[in-house]
Write an enzyme that holds these catalytic residues in place. Sequence first.
Site: not given
Length: 261
Positions: A70, A177
């Site tokens: 992440c 992302c």
Amino acid sequence: MKIALMDSGIGLLAAAAAVRRLRPDADLVLSSDPDGMPWGPRTPEDVAARALAAARAAAAHRPEALIVACNTASVHALPTLRAELEPGIAVIGTVPAIKPASAGGGPVAIWATPATTGSPYQRGLIRDFADSVAVTEVPCPGLADAVQQADEAAIDHAVAAAAALTPRDVRAVVLGCTHYELVAERIRAAVQPPGLPPVALHGSAGAVAAQALRRIGELPAPGAEPSSRLTVLLSGRDSALPDQALNYAEGRLLQAVSPAL
């Protein structure tokens, strides 16, 4: 060998699938936080607290390495996670692949969440690794959430909106992302001008998977006998892969592993 991965949601699937391809014999622990996602709008302190909870849930299963799959958690929580878990567990963060993307000479676009786009963190990476090429930062509102929910219409809308902000002469797109890697080919199709060479996409999954193996002194062994152990933790609760995960090739690859009991 046991390798854990953590994320707010199913963005960890890309890195988990990369680990599985490199070492199919590795037991996997997937720890996400559906109760607290999305992490992007949260304060740095809140992100660190949520990430630490997800990491502790994974650490209870005694992995050799933990991949922080992440970007948001890597920015705000990596020092906290390393302070608590290392040296017993190797902690590997995720950094947008700006350096390899810029090596081709540009121009480069960086697709990222609105919170990351224009942030001091991302601007610092651009300054350090892409100072000599033209870089366009492209905010992608709603794309990570659409991918998380496997909402096809919302994915199409968010990808089209980001593609409209991406210069036509871009030769490389950084997927800033981890969720975006699950729809990489849809992104490629949206940014590819007719008649020009293919636009290169640069994600982080392969790099973090390889780094996790290096940190624990292991080599890739793609021909190894597959492991049958997959542990899925949703906000700390033992579970199965979320239904949304099975909409993606990476999730279906992992489903072939029988859940651990």
